[in-house]
Design a protein around this motif. Structure first.
Motif, PDB file in Angstrom:
ATOM      1  N   SER A   1       0.818  -1.213   0.000  1.00  0.00           N
ATOM      2  CA  SER A   1       0.000   0.000   0.000  1.00  0.00           C
ATOM      3  C   SER A   1       0.850   1.260   0.000  1.00  0.00           C
ATOM      4  O   SER A   1       1.918   1.301   0.627  1.00  0.00           O
ATOM      5  N   LEU A   2       0.365   2.258  -0.686  1.00  0.00           N
ATOM      6  CA  LEU A   2       0.915   3.599  -0.575  1.00  0.00           C
ATOM      7  C   LEU A   2      -0.042   4.379   0.319  1.00  0.00           C
ATOM      8  O   LEU A   2      -1.245   4.392   0.074  1.00  0.00           O
TER       9      LEU A   2
ATOM     10  N   PHE B   1      -5.166   5.583   0.956  1.00  0.00           N
ATOM     11  CA  PHE B   1      -4.476   4.301   0.882  1.00  0.00           C
ATOM     12  C   PHE B   1      -4.751   3.682  -0.488  1.00  0.00           C
ATOM     13  O   PHE B   1      -5.915   3.462  -0.848  1.00  0.00           O
ATOM     14  N   PHE B   2      -3.707   3.413  -1.251  1.00  0.00           N
ATOM     15  CA  PHE B   2      -3.871   2.753  -2.548  1.00  0.00           C
ATOM     16  C   PHE B   2      -3.099   1.445  -2.489  1.00  0.00           C
ATOM     17  O   PHE B   2      -1.886   1.440  -2.260  1.00  0.00           O
TER      18      PHE B   2
ATOM     19  N   SER C   1     -10.024   6.416   1.264  1.00  0.00           N
ATOM     20  CA  SER C   1      -9.714   7.798   1.641  1.00  0.00           C
ATOM     21  C   SER C   1     -10.501   8.132   2.900  1.00  0.00           C
ATOM     22  O   SER C   1     -11.723   7.940   2.948  1.00  0.00           O
ATOM     23  N   VAL C   2      -9.790   8.601   3.930  1.00  0.00           N
ATOM     24  CA  VAL C   2     -10.394   8.862   5.240  1.00  0.00           C
ATOM     25  C   VAL C   2     -10.044  10.275   5.681  1.00  0.00           C
ATOM     26  O   VAL C   2      -8.892  10.713   5.557  1.00  0.00           O
ATOM     27  N   ARG C   3     -11.042  10.982   6.216  1.00  0.00           N
ATOM     28  CA  ARG C   3     -10.786  12.330   6.751  1.00  0.00           C
ATOM     29  C   ARG C   3     -10.859  12.327   8.259  1.00  0.00           C
ATOM     30  O   ARG C   3     -11.801  11.798   8.848  1.00  0.00           O
ATOM     31  N   GLN C   4      -9.836  12.886   8.879  1.00  0.00           N
ATOM     32  CA  GLN C   4      -9.838  13.121  10.319  1.00  0.00           C
ATOM     33  C   GLN C   4      -9.485  14.584  10.533  1.00  0.00           C
ATOM     34  O   GLN C   4      -8.352  15.005  10.274  1.00  0.00           O
TER      35      GLN C   4
ATOM     36  N   VAL D   1      -5.573   1.401   7.984  1.00  0.00           N
ATOM     37  CA  VAL D   1      -6.511   2.506   8.164  1.00  0.00           C
ATOM     38  C   VAL D   1      -6.720   2.789   9.644  1.00  0.00           C
ATOM     39  O   VAL D   1      -6.628   3.938  10.093  1.00  0.00           O
ATOM     40  N   ASP D   2      -6.984   1.731  10.408  1.00  0.00           N
ATOM     41  CA  ASP D   2      -7.237   1.903  11.846  1.00  0.00           C
ATOM     42  C   ASP D   2      -6.019   2.508  12.557  1.00  0.00           C
ATOM     43  O   ASP D   2      -6.152   3.410  13.393  1.00  0.00           O
ATOM     44  N   ALA D   3      -4.832   2.010  12.221  1.00  0.00           N
ATOM     45  CA  ALA D   3      -3.610   2.492  12.863  1.00  0.00           C
ATOM     46  C   ALA D   3      -3.341   3.956  12.525  1.00  0.00           C
ATOM     47  O   ALA D   3      -2.959   4.754  13.382  1.00  0.00           O
ATOM     48  N   GLN D   4      -3.553   4.328  11.240  1.00  0.00           N
ATOM     49  CA  GLN D   4      -3.297   5.709  10.836  1.00  0.00           C
ATOM     50  C   GLN D   4      -4.308   6.670  11.444  1.00  0.00           C
ATOM     51  O   GLN D   4      -3.939   7.760  11.914  1.00  0.00           O
TER      52      GLN D   4
END
Length: 259
Positions: free
Chosen positions: A144-145, A230-231, A220-223, A251-254
């Motif tokens: 993943s990138l 993530f690709f 794609s996640v917004r916080q 995703v969860d970790a980021q």
């Protein structure tokens, strides 16, 4: 090894190589030198779009994934060779540019800061397996990138809205991406369910058709004012019917580090 396995592996490897070549983040010169849906949002001044303050590239580096954050994965920083400049990536349909650019980490909008990571899942080893199954297991890993882009005001919300709209317009009919003259045909976009942050979007991206098809995943996640994208691809999964899981552990970790 069977010829079909060799051919499919080669096709996936070619697509993967293009992805790694083209992807990453793009930040300002100052930051490079080290300077300096809204479900669950609270209705107060600190969370209104106008009050959101972006993180600089240096600040994003501090909240990016690091080795050890996700078990069973190797995490490294993206470098200059990974950076895709906007002019290097073209999309044949204007409405598909946002989704196409997201694959390669091309800067969209006016982010204040950027950061990037490359993450490779560690293969499972089974010494008792026969050579073909052993090789298949070694290829069955997800890479993943991960790119972070942070915006002032409502820039992050606009980035996700633009991505959602682009995907809806380009889900059928396909479009063609070109990176430094190397072309990839996106033949299908299928929305998937994902959770995380204040907004989250995900798709299965199919490049090519039939035996020459390869699935990719885009999340794609917004916080707050930061968008994490993530690709992902899996060298062991090729063909129109092939699939693999979303990188939910990443995703969860980021999101946890951004929170």
């Amino acid at each position: 090894m069977r010829a079909t396995v060799v051919r499919r592996t080669a096709l996936a490897a070619a697509a993967a190589s293009l992805t790694l070549l083209a992807t990453a983040c793009s930040g300002s010169d100052a930051d490079a030198k080290g300077d300096g849906g809204t479900s669950g949002a609270k209705d107060d001044a600190s969370t209104k779009p106008s009050a959101v303050k972006a993180l600089s590239s240096a600040e994003l580096e501090k909240v990016s994934l690091e080795q050890g954050d996700v078990a069973g994965h190797k995490i490294t920083k993206t470098g200059p060779a990974d950076i895709a400049k906007p002019g290097e990536v073209t999309v044949d349909k204007k409405e598909c540019e946002p989704i196409g650019f997201a694959f390669y980490g091309v800067e969209r909008g006016s982010p204040v800061g950027n950061a990037g990571r490359k993450v490779v899942q560690e293969p499972k080893k089974d010494e008792s397996a026969d050579p073909e199954d052993l090789l298949a297991g070694m290829l069955d890993v997800t890479s993943s990138l991960v790119t972070l882009a942070s915006y002032d005001g409502d820039g992050a919300q606009k980035s996700l809205a633009e991505l959602r709209d682009s995907a809806a317009k380009c889900a059928t009919g396909g479009f063609t991406l070109s990176m430094k003259g190397s072309k990839q045909k996106v033949t299908k976009l299928t929305e998937e369910k994902v959770t995380g942050g204040e907004e989250a979007l995900a798709w299965r991206v199919q490049m090519g058709e039939g035996d020459e098809a390869a699935p990719f995943k885009l999340v794609s996640v917004r916080q707050g004012g930061t968008v994490a994208t993530f690709f992902s691809f899996n060298l062991g999964k090729t063909g129109a019917d092939a699939d693999f899981a979303l990188p939910t552990a990443l995703v969860d970790a980021q999101v946890k580090k951004l929170g």
